[in-house]
Design an enzyme around this catalytic site. Structure first.
Site, short mmCIF file in Angstrom:
data_model
loop_
_atom_site.label_atom_id
_atom_site.label_comp_id
_atom_site.label_asym_id
_atom_site.label_seq_id
_atom_site.Cartn_x
_atom_site.Cartn_y
_atom_site.Cartn_z
N SER A 1 -36.22 -59.90 -65.34
CA SER A 1 -36.47 -58.77 -66.23
C SER A 1 -36.74 -59.24 -67.65
CB SER A 1 -35.28 -57.83 -66.25
OG SER A 1 -34.97 -57.43 -64.95
N ASP B 1 -43.08 -63.53 -59.49
CA ASP B 1 -43.31 -62.42 -60.40
C ASP B 1 -43.74 -62.89 -61.80
OD1 ASP B 1 -42.66 -60.84 -58.31
OD2 ASP B 1 -41.21 -59.60 -59.39
N ASN C 1 -46.53 -58.16 -56.01
CA ASN C 1 -45.55 -57.09 -55.84
C ASN C 1 -44.62 -57.06 -57.04
OD1 ASN C 1 -44.29 -54.95 -54.63
ND2 ASN C 1 -43.19 -56.15 -53.09
N ASP D 1 -29.81 -53.31 -58.65
CA ASP D 1 -30.19 -54.52 -57.91
C ASP D 1 -28.97 -55.26 -57.40
OD1 ASP D 1 -32.79 -53.92 -58.24
OD2 ASP D 1 -33.24 -55.50 -59.68
N GLU E 1 -38.96 -53.09 -53.61
CA GLU E 1 -39.84 -53.96 -52.82
C GLU E 1 -40.02 -53.42 -51.40
OE1 GLU E 1 -37.96 -54.83 -55.20
OE2 GLU E 1 -38.62 -56.73 -56.13
N HIS F 1 -37.01 -60.26 -51.63
CA HIS F 1 -36.13 -61.38 -51.99
C HIS F 1 -34.65 -61.04 -51.92
CE1 HIS F 1 -36.08 -59.87 -56.41
NE2 HIS F 1 -36.64 -58.94 -55.66
N ARG F 2 -34.31 -59.83 -52.35
CA ARG F 2 -32.88 -59.50 -52.38
C ARG F 2 -32.30 -59.29 -50.98
NH1 ARG F 2 -31.92 -60.03 -57.30
NH2 ARG F 2 -33.34 -59.26 -58.86
N LYS G 1 -39.80 -64.76 -55.03
CA LYS G 1 -40.10 -63.72 -56.02
C LYS G 1 -39.28 -63.91 -57.29
CE LYS G 1 -41.14 -58.81 -55.99
NZ LYS G 1 -40.79 -58.30 -57.30
#
Ligand code: DC
Length: 644
Positions: free
Chosen positions: A25, A51, A94, A317, A345, A388-389, A413
């Protein structure tokens, strides 16, 4: 979807220190503001990930000066709000943190641009941001479905001043994008948030970074934000990117579940990221948390974690990590106010529920909540949905069961090195891999070593024998690769305390006949059969430990085994042992035939193209020709003491 996977053994403990990668972020906000600023900015500790690469590529395409200083450090030479390239097509993958803010900045800066992403990006809503920008006169059209990317931006007369209304209850990224772009209008603009603003901590990050670049936003509660006329971005010179607080969550949870302490470096009590509050949520589950200005540490509580019922709106998240940590907490955990998971995502509520259920957990999902009750976990292949998470969260489940993570590279990502860091601070249930030719005595030695250490025992040869037997029963030829592989995949085999069952029935010596021995050796040479049995073998890698016996335990199935033994004996000695075994069991046998058979099987097992029998470079050689069983067992036990 990629067919790649990563198999994780069951974990038994965790401890150590991880240096976190930069925050996603912060990285993408800093890159955009540095690009919009006057002057050059040295950005240090930037996150290296998909990203941020999308953002760097986009800025380069737009004519912004982007220069690598080596490592994760960059110089961005800003364009003072005027991108040199006025016509371009941008592909943003993405990356929501690139797509939304660039849409706003390019719409207000003016130019002829097309913004695209991957298919999932085109399913993620952006209508609220577009509506906000249109109120300022921006010319934006949808190239696909209304309300979603891809977008076409055209030069337009921006009419600043006044008030823009934007929804805040779907994604806070719309407000972030708008706020970061507003200084480009040069006039005073106020933004009114319609609906309850979600994910407020991300807005705080936005405001803090804008302030570092010289623009102070006036904030009236969480309802109205005003950017004053004359606001412009100025480079702060050098800026350091904090470690990623969301990424910290996995390691803190590892410490809380696996004992710890696990320390993360790069974020701490002075962080501007809302996700550091994850540590408080984990503390509510009982974890022992300590923090310093730029580090945090977690340990497991005495008696284990306990379930929580939490509003997670402030940590959307990191809250995903709580969902898998809940597998190890007593009671039912409820995570509330997480509707935004559905537009990330992937639909994260649905994905999380589906995959948790595969492991055997009890899960209930609603429009904006998920509820998880732990169970004794079973092995499963976890799908990650290009998210990814999902991949990172489910690595924690390995404390309960060995498991497979499909498409593990999706962590790129935000955290390309995730699984390497994970392996560094977690300890897997140990494996002793014992490989060697037929009748070398490894089965007997392996079973006794397992009993002495209290470990499980995997007789991998039995799986090939069972496959051969099951194929024979089903009338499938041993040379029919796909037919036998299908049987191996569905093999209903059960190993309990020395007994082996096929379809619920004890197999006894029916898998030890010469005929089935030959069949096993044949089916074992078929690559598709070996693939079909791979994950099944790895699911034996549980606490407290495993002795695996076979041909490719050390080379293919458990290459990470801390002790690998290559156990062999001369062909003559082995033929003689086999002869005695058969006679004792009342079978008739001929020594010369047995020797010939053995030599043929050795030849086939060691010459085949897939997973041939051979001594690995890191395996210890144990020649039992002149040894008693006791001597061989004691040697392996002595080595295991050294290795573990
Ligand atoms: O160890 P065993 O004799 O029960 O093995 C039966 C057959 O299976 C033998 O021909 C080799 C093959 N096998 C294999 O290819 N890989 C293993 N890990 C174990 C056995």
């Amino acid at each position: 979807m990629s067919t790649e996977f990563l198999d994780l053994p069951q974990l038994i403990s965790a401890g150590g220190t991880v240096r976190l990668p930069g925050s996603k972020s912060i990285s993408n906000r800093v890159l955009l503001l540095a690009a919009l600023a006057e002057g050059a900015t040295e950005v240090r500790d930037l996150l290296a990930s998909d990203d941020t690469e999308r953002m760097l590529d986009a800025l380069k395409t737009l004519g912004v000066g982007v220069a690598s200083l080596g490592g994760e450090n960059w110089t961005i030479t800003g364009c003072g709000g005027h991108f040199p390239v006025r016509q371009a097509e941008l592909f943003l993958g993405n990356a929501g943190t690139a797509f939304r803010p660039l849409t706003a900045a390019l719409a207000l800066a003016g130019g002829d641009y097309v913004l695209k992403g991957v298919a999932r990006m085109h399913e993620r809503p952006i209508g609220d941001l577009v509506d906000g920008l249109r109120q300022l006169g921006a010319d934006i059209s949808y190239l696909g479905n209304d309300g979603f990317p891809p977008l076409q931006l055209k030069p337009a007369a921006i009419q600043p001043g006044g008030v823009v209304k934007v929804r805040g209850d779907v994604s806070s990224q719309f407000l972030t994008g708008l706020l970061m772009a507003l200084p480009l209008t040069g006039e005073t603009v106020a933004v009114d948030v319609v609906g309850e603003l979600i994910s407020k901590p991300y807005i705080e990050i936005t405001l803090a970074i804008m302030a570092r670049f010289g623009v102070v936003v006036e904030r009236d509660g969480w309802q109205r934000f005003t950017v004053k006329a004359g606001s412009r971005y100025v480079s702060p010179g050098t800026i350091y990117v904090e470690g990623d607080a969301s990424s910290a969550s996995y390691f803190l949870a590892l410490g809380a579940i696996g004992g710890g302490p696990v320390r993360v470096e790069g974020v701490g009590s002075e962080s501007i990221q809302g996700d550091v509050k994850f540590a408080e949520a984990l503390a509510q589950m009982g974890a022992v948390i300590t923090t310093g200005p730029n580090w945090m540490e977690a340990r497991a509580p005495q008696g284990g974690l306990v379930a929580v019922d939490l509003d997670c709106n402030h940590i959307p998240d990191a809250a995903m990590t709580l969902a898998t940590a809940a597998l190890f907490a007593r009671g039912t955990t409820t995570l509330r106010n997480i509707a935004s998971w559905r537009v990330k995502e992937t639909d994260r509520i649905a994905a999380m529920a589906t995959e948790l259920k595969k492991l055997g957990a009890e899960v209930e999902e609603g429009a904006d909540y998920i509820r998880v009750t732990p169970a004794s976990l079973q092995p499963a292949a976890i799908d990650t949905y290009d998210d990814h998470r999902m991949a990172m969260c489910f690595s924690l489940a390995a404390f309960g069961t060995p498991l497979r993570i499909n498409d593990p590279k999706c962590v790129g990502k935000t955290f390309p090195d995730y699984f390497a860091c994970f392996a560094k601070v977690s300890k897997a249930a140990p494996v002793i891999a014992i490989d060697g030719p037929s009748a070398s005595g490894k089965g007997t030695v392996a079973a006794r070593v397992a009993a002495a250490l209290g470990y499980d025992y995997l007789d991998s040869g039995a799986l090939y024998r069972l496959t051969a037997l099951a194929a024979q029963k089903a009338g499938v030829d041993w040379a029919d690769e796909s037919g036998v592989a299908a049987i191996a995949t569905r093999l209903d085999a059960e190993f309990t305390a020395g007994d082996i069952r096929l379809n619920g029935e004890l197999v006894g010596d029916s898998i030890r006949t010469e005929e089935i021995s030959a069949g096993a050796s044949k089916v074992a040479a078929l690559p598709a059969v070996r693939d079909a049995l791979l994950f099944r073998q790895r699911t034996f890698n549980r606490a407290p430990g495993l002795i695996g016996d076979g041909r490719d335990m050390g080379s293919v199935v458990f290459p990470q085994a801390p002790l690998k033994v290559f156990l062999t004996a001369s062909a003559e000695a082995r033929a003689e042992r086999r002869y005695k075994q058969l006679i004792e069991k009342g079978f008739s046998a001929n020594l010369a035939d047995l020797l010939l058979d053995l030599q043929q099987r050795d030849e086939r097992d060691s010459q085949r193209s897939v997973a041939p029998l051979r001594q690995e470079a890191d395996a210890k050689l144990l020649d039992t020709t002149g040894l008693t069983i006791e001597q061989a067992v004691n040697q392996v036990l002595a080595w295991s003491k050294e290795a573990m």
